[in-house]
Design a protein around this motif. Sequence first.
Motif, PDB file in Angstrom:
ATOM      1  N   THR A 100       0.834  -1.210   0.000  1.00  0.00           N
ATOM      2  CA  THR A 100       0.000   0.000   0.000  1.00  0.00           C
ATOM      3  C   THR A 100       0.864   1.254   0.000  1.00  0.00           C
ATOM      4  OG1 THR A 100      -1.797  -1.124   1.168  1.00  0.00           O
ATOM      5  CG2 THR A 100      -1.729   1.277   1.324  1.00  0.00           C
ATOM      6  N   ILE A 101       1.895   1.248   0.844  1.00  0.00           N
ATOM      7  CA  ILE A 101       2.796   2.394   0.913  1.00  0.00           C
ATOM      8  C   ILE A 101       3.555   2.564  -0.395  1.00  0.00           C
ATOM      9  CG2 ILE A 101       4.882   3.271   2.059  1.00  0.00           C
ATOM     10  CD1 ILE A 101       3.786   2.014   4.645  1.00  0.00           C
ATOM     11  N   LYS A 102       4.000   1.447  -0.965  1.00  0.00           N
ATOM     12  CA  LYS A 102       4.754   1.512  -2.219  1.00  0.00           C
ATOM     13  C   LYS A 102       3.936   2.167  -3.325  1.00  0.00           C
ATOM     14  CE  LYS A 102       7.004  -1.264  -5.790  1.00  0.00           C
ATOM     15  NZ  LYS A 102       7.439  -2.623  -6.220  1.00  0.00           N
ATOM     16  N   TYR A 103       2.698   1.726  -3.480  1.00  0.00           N
ATOM     17  CA  TYR A 103       1.875   2.258  -4.575  1.00  0.00           C
ATOM     18  C   TYR A 103       1.608   3.755  -4.372  1.00  0.00           C
ATOM     19  CZ  TYR A 103       1.071  -2.624  -5.842  1.00  0.00           C
ATOM     20  OH  TYR A 103       1.231  -3.936  -6.215  1.00  0.00           O
ATOM     21  N   GLY A 104       1.383   4.136  -3.122  1.00  0.00           N
ATOM     22  CA  GLY A 104       1.125   5.548  -2.869  1.00  0.00           C
ATOM     23  C   GLY A 104       2.348   6.416  -3.149  1.00  0.00           C
TER      24      GLY A 104
ATOM     25  N   PHE B 116       9.710  -0.931   1.539  1.00  0.00           N
ATOM     26  CA  PHE B 116       8.475  -0.183   1.783  1.00  0.00           C
ATOM     27  C   PHE B 116       7.783  -0.544   3.096  1.00  0.00           C
ATOM     28  CE2 PHE B 116       9.233  -0.127  -2.759  1.00  0.00           C
ATOM     29  CZ  PHE B 116       9.199   1.233  -3.018  1.00  0.00           C
ATOM     30  N   GLU B 117       8.525  -1.221   3.967  1.00  0.00           N
ATOM     31  CA  GLU B 117       7.954  -1.495   5.286  1.00  0.00           C
ATOM     32  C   GLU B 117       7.832  -0.166   6.038  1.00  0.00           C
ATOM     33  OE1 GLU B 117       6.639  -4.151   6.481  1.00  0.00           O
ATOM     34  OE2 GLU B 117       7.120  -5.350   4.700  1.00  0.00           O
ATOM     35  N   PRO B 118       6.726   0.082   6.690  1.00  0.00           N
ATOM     36  CA  PRO B 118       6.500   1.383   7.347  1.00  0.00           C
ATOM     37  C   PRO B 118       7.373   1.551   8.583  1.00  0.00           C
ATOM     38  CG  PRO B 118       4.725  -0.126   7.872  1.00  0.00           C
ATOM     39  CD  PRO B 118       5.566  -0.826   6.838  1.00  0.00           C
ATOM     40  N   LEU B 119       7.676   2.786   8.852  1.00  0.00           N
ATOM     41  CA  LEU B 119       8.386   3.131  10.082  1.00  0.00           C
ATOM     42  C   LEU B 119       7.421   3.397  11.236  1.00  0.00           C
ATOM     43  CD1 LEU B 119      11.023   5.661   8.665  1.00  0.00           C
ATOM     44  CD2 LEU B 119      11.576   3.482   9.756  1.00  0.00           C
TER      45      LEU B 119
ATOM     46  N   ASP C  32      -7.560   3.172   2.316  1.00  0.00           N
ATOM     47  CA  ASP C  32      -7.234   3.918   1.100  1.00  0.00           C
ATOM     48  C   ASP C  32      -5.719   3.877   0.914  1.00  0.00           C
ATOM     49  OD1 ASP C  32      -6.509   5.991  -0.717  1.00  0.00           O
ATOM     50  OD2 ASP C  32      -8.456   6.947  -0.380  1.00  0.00           O
ATOM     51  N   PRO C  33      -5.214   3.146  -0.114  1.00  0.00           N
ATOM     52  CA  PRO C  33      -3.766   3.006  -0.299  1.00  0.00           C
ATOM     53  C   PRO C  33      -3.043   4.333  -0.409  1.00  0.00           C
ATOM     54  CG  PRO C  33      -4.942   1.465  -1.700  1.00  0.00           C
ATOM     55  CD  PRO C  33      -5.973   2.373  -1.108  1.00  0.00           C
ATOM     56  N   ALA C  34      -3.582   5.242  -1.182  1.00  0.00           N
ATOM     57  CA  ALA C  34      -2.904   6.526  -1.369  1.00  0.00           C
ATOM     58  C   ALA C  34      -2.837   7.298  -0.060  1.00  0.00           C
ATOM     59  CB  ALA C  34      -3.620   7.343  -2.435  1.00  0.00           C
ATOM     60  N   LYS C  35      -3.943   7.304   0.693  1.00  0.00           N
ATOM     61  CA  LYS C  35      -3.950   8.022   1.960  1.00  0.00           C
ATOM     62  C   LYS C  35      -3.049   7.351   2.991  1.00  0.00           C
ATOM     63  CE  LYS C  35      -8.528  10.167   1.515  1.00  0.00           C
ATOM     64  NZ  LYS C  35      -9.876  10.279   2.111  1.00  0.00           N
ATOM     65  N   MET C  36      -2.977   6.009   2.938  1.00  0.00           N
ATOM     66  CA  MET C  36      -2.117   5.308   3.883  1.00  0.00           C
ATOM     67  C   MET C  36      -0.650   5.625   3.637  1.00  0.00           C
ATOM     68  SD  MET C  36      -2.815   3.510   6.499  1.00  0.00           S
ATOM     69  CE  MET C  36      -4.477   3.001   6.053  1.00  0.00           C
ATOM     70  N   ALA C  37      -0.262   5.649   2.361  1.00  0.00           N
ATOM     71  CA  ALA C  37       1.114   6.013   2.032  1.00  0.00           C
ATOM     72  C   ALA C  37       1.387   7.467   2.422  1.00  0.00           C
ATOM     73  CB  ALA C  37       1.364   5.814   0.540  1.00  0.00           C
TER      74      ALA C  37
END
Length: 553
Positions: free
Chosen positions: A52-56, A86-89, A137-142
Amino acid sequence: MNKILATSFLAMTAALSAPAWTTALAQETVTINGVEATRIVIPPAGSDLARTIKYGLRDAYYGATRDTRTWNEAKDLYFFYAERRFEPLWLDQQDGKVVFSDAAQKIIGVFDQARYQGFRTEDYITDALDIGAAQGDPAKMAALETAFSDAVNRYAHDAVAGRINPRDVSTSIDIRPRSIDQGALLVELAAADNPDEILMGLHPHHREFLALRKALRMHIDGDIEEIIQVPDGSLIKSGMTDERVPLLRQRLQIDPPTGEDALIYDETIEQAVLDFQESLGLSPDGVVGPATIAALNGVSGATPEDIVANMERWRWMPEDLGDFYVFVNIPEYRLEVHRGDTVSHATRVVVGQPKHRTPIFHDEIEHIVVNPYWNVPSSIARNELMPNVMANPGYLAARNYELVQGGRVVSASAIDWASVNPSNPPFRIRQRPGGGNALGNIKFLFPNNHSVYLHDTPSKSLFSRSYRAYSHGCVRVQNPMEFADALLANEPTLTASGLQSMVGGGSERWNNLQRHVPVYLSYFTLRANEDGTLRSFADVYGHHKRMVALLEE
């Protein structure tokens, strides 16, 4: 991606602390149409949240206009997160929902307390950190993940370098604040058990900064004891009548007079003012002027905005001032020699007029010159000397000046003054060593672009005044040989008595320091005593007023 872009990226990733994961990016150098380039292979995401983060991030990067600030920021974040697959911090998954990690929660706690650091919480906790609105929402999550990184980076930058650029206050402030490796910091914070303590540790540790921060907290929490405030106004001298006299009596805890006009500035209150001035190192003249009023009003007269602006200036100072250094505070008209936090010597100084401001910068004292020539700055020669010279060519010799052309001294009588353009003369003017020399018997050099230094002066009377902004930019020292004695404490052979023995004779004598001494030309309208109490000083150049306005924008 061209070679320059690739080099920039490699430099960024090399600066990061070595992560626990294996490097994710594959890179190879290729030549396309004769141009060397680096091809970067973006790795696949390792989890649904990472995907999700990657796509955003990818959409933000490829959707931005190339070479714009937005594009560069999106690129850096895209590659930064690619390095960790792309693992989240700052995000975790719990029971199918995305939540802030423990590290993020602790950092949010730091943001919540931003006001105690002179910051605004809303600069860091913004609508972009609304985790509820980003669910699903992928974009909002990123965007949420990267917005949190942006907030952390902004706080870190503000803590280390301040919220405003010194040059935005004045072009006479020539300071480059400290920087921080933000990528490495993000990784360190996300992996630490105490990210809040690490982030708080970025603030200055100077004793005076800590005293200011304590005073700010007292203001915010309502713990400041109110002190009688004396309004600004004209000078109050012995025998004068002024409506502020009763306030002065209250402030200095003097009983009102009996059978006399309460508005008269009499001997009793004048003596109390003299005692107060002496206790703070002010000129003990018994006259109530701007400097004395500022000192009387003290910390309670300083608003939280005043305190925050002075805290900001401490963020511009090096974290380590050195074990031994010279500190000049322009609003205070004071020079100090410091050994750590201990002041080993202090004296009064005269600084630049508001139209000839002494610049604010840091450097190192390298040379001491005895019997110095005064090389007259071109602006002074053009505006102040040349009109007199054109009217009377003997003007220079009468005041011990000489002309230098092509590295040689030339006679004023040999100059065809009718052909000289006074705004651009073909020579420079200097004043010979001697008793009337504008630099006195000695000057202390720290070579700089501003042509500013510390020096003696024949105009000793100015040191007795409370207001001492009279020079063309250099700093005049009241007791230069005493200052030299303190300055040379670490020199193995050079001594103040040795310098004194060189005075006279008309020959300029240069002495090089074996150990250069840091010197800080600073601008603080609030100073902290060793017991933490604050003293106020007038804003002689208007820098403080400008800073307060910028910090409120």
